[in-house]
Design a protein around this motif. Structure first.
Motif, mmCIF file in Angstrom:
data_model
loop_
_atom_site.group_PDB
_atom_site.id
_atom_site.type_symbol
_atom_site.label_atom_id
_atom_site.label_comp_id
_atom_site.label_asym_id
_atom_site.label_seq_id
_atom_site.Cartn_x
_atom_site.Cartn_y
_atom_site.Cartn_z
ATOM 1 N N THR A 1 0.826 -1.095 0.100
ATOM 2 C CA THR A 1 0.160 0.110 0.106
ATOM 3 C C THR A 1 0.847 1.063 0.142
ATOM 4 N N GLY A 2 0.155 2.352 -0.646
ATOM 5 C CA GLY A 2 1.085 3.533 -0.608
ATOM 6 C C GLY A 2 2.365 3.514 -1.515
ATOM 7 N N ALA A 3 2.076 2.461 -2.578
ATOM 8 C CA ALA A 3 3.515 2.159 -3.261
ATOM 9 C C ALA A 3 3.500 3.038 -4.675
ATOM 10 N N GLY A 4 2.706 4.284 -4.906
ATOM 11 C CA GLY A 4 2.809 5.204 -5.754
ATOM 12 C C GLY A 4 4.258 6.026 -5.697
ATOM 13 N N GLN A 5 4.739 6.034 -4.528
ATOM 14 C CA GLN A 5 5.795 6.885 -4.038
ATOM 15 C C GLN A 5 6.336 6.632 -3.009
ATOM 16 N N GLY A 6 7.647 7.290 -2.451
ATOM 17 C CA GLY A 6 8.228 7.305 -1.449
ATOM 18 C C GLY A 6 8.518 5.754 -0.646
ATOM 19 N N THR B 1 9.771 -0.091 -1.219
ATOM 20 C CA THR B 1 9.382 -1.422 -0.524
ATOM 21 C C THR B 1 9.105 -2.114 -1.844
ATOM 22 N N ALA B 2 8.398 -1.895 -2.752
ATOM 23 C CA ALA B 2 7.735 -2.549 -4.032
ATOM 24 C C ALA B 2 9.162 -2.811 -4.621
ATOM 25 N N ARG B 3 10.089 -2.042 -4.978
ATOM 26 C CA ARG B 3 11.281 -2.110 -5.801
ATOM 27 C C ARG B 3 12.104 -3.323 -5.109
ATOM 28 N N HIS B 4 12.271 -3.254 -3.981
ATOM 29 C CA HIS B 4 13.060 -4.217 -2.927
ATOM 30 C C HIS B 4 12.424 -5.700 -3.327
#
Length: 72
Positions: free
Chosen positions: A17-22, A27-30
């Motif tokens: 969640t909140g994966a559009g930025q920051g 976290t998504a990239r990792h």
């Protein structure tokens, strides 16, 4: 290098969640870099979609508004 940094998530499914930025995007990239299939969720669907596109294969996006409600 710690054992955590070598974690193999090949084929695991993850919702972020909140994966559009920051922090959410980081976290998504990792997770994606370690082989996980990632669903990027963000209140701004266009931002989530752009972030998923930047991660290439194995990432999808959805615009969602996650709310917690206490029932009872």
């Amino acid at each position: 290098m710690s054992s955590r940094s070598r974690l193999d998530l090949d084929g695991a499914g993850c919702l972020v969640t909140g994966a559009g930025q920051g922090i959410g995007l980081a976290t998504a990239r990792h997770l994606r870099a370690r082989g996980a299939r990632v669903a990027l969720l963000d209140v701004d669907g266009e931002r989530a979609s752009a972030a998923a596109t930047s991660l290439k294969n194995g990432a999808v996006a959805a615009g969602v508004d996650v709310q917690i409600q206490v029932l009872g």
